[in-house]
Design a protein around this motif. Structure first.
Motif, PDB file in Angstrom:
ATOM      1  N   CYS B 166      -0.646  18.149 -15.985  1.00  0.00           N
ATOM      2  CA  CYS B 166      -1.780  18.202 -14.757  1.00  0.00           C
ATOM      3  C   CYS B 166      -1.586  20.054 -14.717  1.00  0.00           C
ATOM      4  O   CYS B 166      -3.249  20.226 -14.473  1.00  0.00           O
ATOM      5  CB  CYS B 166      -0.940  17.651 -13.111  1.00  0.00           C
ATOM      6  SG  CYS B 166      -1.273  15.884 -13.673  1.00  0.00           S
ATOM      7  N   THR B 167      -0.398  20.618 -14.023  1.00  0.00           N
ATOM      8  CA  THR B 167      -0.420  21.905 -13.424  1.00  0.00           C
ATOM      9  C   THR B 167      -1.178  22.659 -14.449  1.00  0.00           C
ATOM     10  O   THR B 167      -1.932  23.477 -14.587  1.00  0.00           O
ATOM     11  CB  THR B 167       1.342  22.006 -13.784  1.00  0.00           C
ATOM     12  OG1 THR B 167       1.369  21.477 -12.992  1.00  0.00           O
ATOM     13  CG2 THR B 167       1.290  23.527 -12.661  1.00  0.00           C
ATOM     14  N   PHE B 168      -1.286  22.474 -15.591  1.00  0.00           N
ATOM     15  CA  PHE B 168      -1.569  22.981 -16.817  1.00  0.00           C
ATOM     16  C   PHE B 168      -2.835  23.022 -17.515  1.00  0.00           C
ATOM     17  O   PHE B 168      -4.277  23.722 -17.443  1.00  0.00           O
ATOM     18  CB  PHE B 168      -0.909  23.016 -18.587  1.00  0.00           C
ATOM     19  CG  PHE B 168      -1.222  23.381 -19.925  1.00  0.00           C
ATOM     20  CD1 PHE B 168      -1.782  23.219 -20.444  1.00  0.00           C
ATOM     21  CD2 PHE B 168      -1.180  24.925 -19.539  1.00  0.00           C
ATOM     22  CE1 PHE B 168      -2.150  23.428 -21.749  1.00  0.00           C
ATOM     23  CE2 PHE B 168      -2.181  25.834 -20.774  1.00  0.00           C
ATOM     24  CZ  PHE B 168      -2.184  24.759 -21.868  1.00  0.00           C
ATOM     25  N   SER B 169      -3.157  21.700 -16.707  1.00  0.00           N
ATOM     26  CA  SER B 169      -5.300  21.850 -16.684  1.00  0.00           C
ATOM     27  C   SER B 169      -6.042  22.081 -15.823  1.00  0.00           C
ATOM     28  O   SER B 169      -6.250  22.611 -15.626  1.00  0.00           O
ATOM     29  CB  SER B 169      -4.771  20.051 -16.902  1.00  0.00           C
ATOM     30  OG  SER B 169      -6.129  19.439 -17.345  1.00  0.00           O
ATOM     31  N   GLU B 170      -5.366  22.167 -14.071  1.00  0.00           N
ATOM     32  CA  GLU B 170      -5.423  22.652 -13.375  1.00  0.00           C
ATOM     33  C   GLU B 170      -5.855  24.289 -13.341  1.00  0.00           C
ATOM     34  O   GLU B 170      -6.526  24.855 -12.744  1.00  0.00           O
ATOM     35  CB  GLU B 170      -4.896  22.333 -11.811  1.00  0.00           C
ATOM     36  CG  GLU B 170      -4.933  22.887 -10.832  1.00  0.00           C
ATOM     37  CD  GLU B 170      -4.129  22.210  -9.843  1.00  0.00           C
ATOM     38  OE1 GLU B 170      -3.245  22.108  -9.769  1.00  0.00           O
ATOM     39  OE2 GLU B 170      -4.319  22.961  -8.458  1.00  0.00           O
ATOM     40  N   ALA B 171      -4.995  24.586 -13.524  1.00  0.00           N
ATOM     41  CA  ALA B 171      -4.319  26.238 -14.352  1.00  0.00           C
ATOM     42  C   ALA B 171      -5.849  26.960 -15.724  1.00  0.00           C
ATOM     43  O   ALA B 171      -6.112  27.594 -15.390  1.00  0.00           O
ATOM     44  CB  ALA B 171      -3.103  26.164 -14.487  1.00  0.00           C
ATOM     45  N   LEU B 172      -5.924  25.871 -16.545  1.00  0.00           N
ATOM     46  CA  LEU B 172      -7.072  26.414 -17.481  1.00  0.00           C
ATOM     47  C   LEU B 172      -8.357  26.505 -16.655  1.00  0.00           C
ATOM     48  O   LEU B 172      -9.463  27.232 -16.713  1.00  0.00           O
ATOM     49  CB  LEU B 172      -6.722  24.923 -18.135  1.00  0.00           C
ATOM     50  CG  LEU B 172      -5.840  25.254 -19.597  1.00  0.00           C
ATOM     51  CD1 LEU B 172      -6.098  23.919 -20.565  1.00  0.00           C
ATOM     52  CD2 LEU B 172      -6.258  26.218 -20.590  1.00  0.00           C
ATOM     53  N   ALA B 173      -8.692  24.877 -16.127  1.00  0.00           N
ATOM     54  CA  ALA B 173      -9.310  25.160 -15.272  1.00  0.00           C
ATOM     55  C   ALA B 173      -9.899  26.554 -14.099  1.00  0.00           C
ATOM     56  O   ALA B 173     -11.095  26.869 -13.792  1.00  0.00           O
ATOM     57  CB  ALA B 173      -9.975  24.172 -14.462  1.00  0.00           C
ATOM     58  N   GLU B 174      -8.128  26.228 -13.702  1.00  0.00           N
ATOM     59  CA  GLU B 174      -8.917  28.129 -12.637  1.00  0.00           C
ATOM     60  C   GLU B 174      -8.606  29.309 -12.984  1.00  0.00           C
ATOM     61  O   GLU B 174     -10.142  29.945 -12.468  1.00  0.00           O
ATOM     62  CB  GLU B 174      -7.163  27.828 -12.209  1.00  0.00           C
ATOM     63  CG  GLU B 174      -7.914  26.319 -10.703  1.00  0.00           C
ATOM     64  CD  GLU B 174      -6.662  26.213  -9.583  1.00  0.00           C
ATOM     65  OE1 GLU B 174      -5.608  26.974 -10.033  1.00  0.00           O
ATOM     66  OE2 GLU B 174      -6.326  25.936  -8.653  1.00  0.00           O
TER      67      GLU B 174
END
Lengths: 275, 255
Positions: B166-174
């Protein structure tokens, strides 16, 4: 489809037969959107065409032939060869064609400059998982392409994954996130597995569990539409294993590294499209 | 199944009716592995039982009743209450039962359709019990049998790993949002890229480093991005996360 009435039967062409062309063709055929025998691909040599033949598609070495017998044509050559190819096929392009460029970094304006004014052109940015029909794709329309062309393309490309229409300005960002993102995810998956291997888990098992965890979490995020931060909160037991792990993730600066990667890839995409 | 011959019809029980129990029950029922009416769940209050009832399952407040009427029983209470519950039901446990303890710290999400589960056998559980369980739990995702020593590592990787992803996905999006992409679109593309890449890795069985090499055009966007990833120490952070979560799992199981 109105555009195809002039050309029968309904045929899809590919100029260029590399991996992305093959992935799209495979997705379309597998999902029954088009019959393999109604797909025609061209390339200079047989190196890539043999894979199209294996799929049951027609092949040729003549780019113009693809335009002459197909109404929907994917332009899937390497970006640096595309301008020359466009000049070559322009004489046989009509207003009945729908042309879809797959070339990264080649703007719609460039495509339109090299093609007849009546040409309906769109651009797509796919990514490698189109091969397994779980791609992340975006499409943008040129001046002559209307919403019905966009919808047609979106419907077809649903065979390859999730496809959305976006303003052209977002395409380079998609290259950085959805395109290069595949490699970033690979790195992350490998690192997850290696953490487990360090703790004593055999390599094969660790890699499988890492990839499966990625798949399951991604599915949850997509199906439930929850914000990842919300899902993250939902899985954190106070004092539990997850929050301990998250702290290490933050201490290591995972987020900043990841954001920088998307930024760097996107900036490079913009650079390349200006050349 | 030999173990179930003594008890008919074939019934699956849950002692504890929290999110994990519900997720397993839902998976089994949806996949047709068991009929909802043949599932019996017990819990002290009705707070969670109403969700089982909504699924069409039977419910009770009596833990022993679950053992008495079901041959396969998932023990899904909170870890700290489990010892007392075991003492309570022990008198009605026989060699015909198959008892499955659901490991603490494995979040709900891993038991959804594409979860990653592992199981380990106790001394009296043979390979046929393990295979039966694995077949049933295929309704919930990928299930592998492992030596018990790996369960804590699985908690750290497959369990807590959900939050790391989840953290990684959020960071990719950001990263994409920083570059000008709207938030919703960025989050969707990030998650879809995760999904597609994971599918590629699983279906083709390729090593992630091989796939990574395959998508790197010389001088292209990907290798520029990878450099930034390495400069930021993504791998070390990720390995540390799995290590920390696993160490905590081992700590908790010693308490």
């Amino acid at each position: 489809m109105a555009a195809a009435e002039g050309l029968a039967p309904w045929r899809v062409g590919f100029v260029g037969a590399g991996r992305m062309a093959e992935a799209i063709a495979r997705g379309l055929v597998r999902a029954g959107k088009v019959e393999a025998q109604n797909v025609l691909a061209s390339a200079p040599s047989n190196r890539n065409l043999c894979r199209f033949q294996a799929l049951g598609c027609q092949t040729t070495h003549n780019n113009q032939e693809v335009l002459q017998s197909c109404s929907l044509v994917f332009l899937a050559t390497k970006p640096h060869t595309l301008p020359a190819v466009l000049v070559e096929v322009a004489p046989v392009v009509t207003g009945e064609h729908i042309l879809v460029s797959v070339a990264a970094g080649v703007p719609l304006s460039t495509l339109e400059e090299l093609l007849p004014p009546s040409a309906r052109v769109l651009r797509i940015s796919p990514n490698l998982p189109c091969v397994v029909q779980e791609g992340a794709l975006v499409l943008a329309r040129g001046r002559r392409a209307g919403s019905s062309e966009a919808e047609l393309l979106q419907t077809l490309l649903a065979a390859c994954g999730q496809c959305e229409e976006v303003p052209e300005a977002y395409m380079d960002i998609h290259t950085g996130l959805g395109g290069s993102g595949v490699a970033f995810v690979c790195t992350f998956s490998e690192a997850l597995a290696e953490g487990a291997i360090k703790m004593g888990m055999p390599s094969d098992l660790a890699h499988r569990i890492a990839a499966q965890t990625l798949l399951g979490t991604a599915k949850l995020l997509l199906q439930e539409g929850r914000h990842p931060a919300q899902l993250r909160t939902d899985v954190c037991t106070p004092g539990g294993t997850t929050i301990h792990g998250l702290h290490a993730l933050e201490q290591g600066g995972l987020r900043a590294a990841t954001m920088s990667a998307v930024e760097a890839a996107t900036s490079r995409a913009k650079e390349l499209s200006r050349k």
